[in-house]
Design an enzyme around this catalytic site. Structure first.
Site, PDB file in Angstrom:
ATOM      1  N   SER A  75      27.894 -11.558 -21.774  1.00  0.00           N
ATOM      2  CA  SER A  75      27.535 -11.706 -23.197  1.00  0.00           C
ATOM      3  C   SER A  75      26.497 -12.807 -23.440  1.00  0.00           C
ATOM      4  CB  SER A  75      28.788 -11.922 -24.052  1.00  0.00           C
ATOM      5  OG  SER A  75      29.650 -10.803 -23.955  1.00  0.00           O
TER       6      SER A  75
ATOM      7  N   HIS B  56      28.929  -6.458  -8.161  1.00  0.00           N
ATOM      8  CA  HIS B  56      29.157  -6.522  -9.613  1.00  0.00           C
ATOM      9  C   HIS B  56      30.603  -6.100  -9.888  1.00  0.00           C
ATOM     10  CE1 HIS B  56      28.904  -5.730 -13.899  1.00  0.00           C
ATOM     11  NE2 HIS B  56      27.787  -6.425 -13.917  1.00  0.00           N
TER      12      HIS B  56
ATOM     13  N   ASN C 215      20.150  -6.489 -16.241  1.00  0.00           N
ATOM     14  CA  ASN C 215      20.873  -5.394 -15.586  1.00  0.00           C
ATOM     15  C   ASN C 215      21.090  -4.299 -16.621  1.00  0.00           C
ATOM     16  OD1 ASN C 215      22.642  -3.680 -14.316  1.00  0.00           O
ATOM     17  ND2 ASN C 215      24.346  -5.129 -14.215  1.00  0.00           N
TER      18      ASN C 215
ATOM     19  N   GLU D 111      31.841  -4.288 -12.060  1.00  0.00           N
ATOM     20  CA  GLU D 111      32.001  -2.849 -12.341  1.00  0.00           C
ATOM     21  C   GLU D 111      32.038  -2.048 -11.035  1.00  0.00           C
ATOM     22  OE1 GLU D 111      28.780  -2.505 -15.190  1.00  0.00           O
ATOM     23  OE2 GLU D 111      29.911  -3.819 -16.531  1.00  0.00           O
TER      24      GLU D 111
ATOM     25  N   LYS E 197      22.297  -1.436 -16.271  1.00  0.00           N
ATOM     26  CA  LYS E 197      23.437  -0.553 -15.975  1.00  0.00           C
ATOM     27  C   LYS E 197      22.965   0.909 -16.092  1.00  0.00           C
ATOM     28  CE  LYS E 197      26.377  -4.346 -17.276  1.00  0.00           C
ATOM     29  NZ  LYS E 197      27.646  -4.842 -17.786  1.00  0.00           N
TER      30      LYS E 197
ATOM     31  N   GLY F 266      30.290  -7.628 -21.697  1.00  0.00           N
ATOM     32  CA  GLY F 266      30.233  -6.573 -22.712  1.00  0.00           C
ATOM     33  C   GLY F 266      31.236  -6.746 -23.841  1.00  0.00           C
TER      34      GLY F 266
ATOM     35  N   GLU G  15      30.078 -14.174 -13.165  1.00  0.00           N
ATOM     36  CA  GLU G  15      30.287 -13.333 -14.353  1.00  0.00           C
ATOM     37  C   GLU G  15      31.785 -13.170 -14.612  1.00  0.00           C
ATOM     38  OE1 GLU G  15      26.796 -10.534 -15.295  1.00  0.00           O
ATOM     39  OE2 GLU G  15      28.010  -9.532 -13.807  1.00  0.00           O
TER      40      GLU G  15
END
Ligand code: 13P
Length: 256
Positions: free
Chosen positions: A218, A100, A10, A102, A12, A178, A172
């Site tokens: 990660s 996701h 991904n 985000e 992003k 991240g 996730e």
């Protein structure tokens, strides 16, 4: 039942279409063909890159599957700036990430919105990668399974068993995205096993044994093999490391 693992990159909001083409060419050159016998690999570039990557993948017959990072639930209409799942299907997109964290946290996607997207993606014969995961506060309060299994139940409402079997779920944990912090393989396995049990309860054994469950947060070359050796972890959803040369080794290690 043997499930072929899926490693998804991904990207992003990184890499314009020129950079994307170079990156995919380089990755494909470095990942030996035999590796794709053991693992599926999908690439999820920004929307502006998708047509370029599609052309490259199809003309050079690369083994990468084309993916998108999200879409709208409607095919057409007055939704300024949104991307139609029908148009993604027209570009031979195979996988679409939805829900996701985000998108949920920054863009306010609710479980209902995510569910509508799952149904829309399936309607166009693409595979949803349905994301779920808890915050650090939720984990520390002992609420991981409630949060994650609630997202799964809501995200899969109205989805047939056969469709669920074809899907990918990505666990996730938000605190691991991240941050360089990865769930231990035991913790990740525990949550992924709980997700599979939930699907067994919602659907049946065949469905639960077929659905692929990825871990994300990660993931790097150094931890991919251990995470993916867990019985209920069938791949990885990779952010930062999918943009680096490290991704080649990550895929190789994940393939076992
Ligand atoms: P990182 O691999 O950068 O932690 O990102 C994970 C992720 O959000 C993939 O969707």
């Amino acid at each position: 039942m043997a499930r072929k693992p899926l490693i998804s990159g991904n990207w992003k909001m990184n890499l314009n279409h020129f950079e994307a083409i170079q990156n995919v060419q380089k990755l494909h050159y470095l990942i030996h063909k035999e590796v794709f016998d053991d693992v599926d690999v999908s690439i999820h570039p920004p929307f502006t890159d998708i047509r370029s990557i599609q052309t490259l993948v199809e003309s050079e017959e690369l083994e990468f599957a084309l993916g998108a990072q999200h879409c709208h639930s409607e095919d057409t209409g007055a939704f300024t700036g949104e991307v139609s799942p029908a148009f993604l299907a027209k570009l031979n997109t195979e996988y679409v990430i939805c829900g996701h964290s985000e998108r949920r946290e920054i863009f306010g996607e609710t479980d209902e919105i995510v569910n509508a997207k799952v149904l829309a993606i399936l309607k166009h014969a693409m595979t949803p990668i349905l994301c779920c995961g808890e915050t650090l506060d939720e984990r520390e309060a002992g609420g991981t399974e409630d949060k994650v299994l609630g997202q799964i139940a809501a995200g899969l409402a109205g989805v047939s068993n056969e469709q669920i079997a074809s899907m990918v779920i990505a666990y996730e944990p938000i605190w691991a995205i991240g941050t360089g912090k990865t769930a231990t393989s035991e913790d990740a396995q525990t949550v992924c096993a709980a997700i599979r049990t939930k699907i067994r309860d919602m659907a049946d054994d065949v469905t639960a044994d077929a659905v692929r469950i990825q871990y994300g947060g990660s993931v790097k070359a150094g931890n991919a093999a251990e995470l993916m050796s867990q019985p209920d972890i069938d791949g990885a959803l990779v952010g930062g490391a999918s943009l680096k040369p490290d991704f080649v080794e990550l895929v190789r290690n994940g393939a076992g």
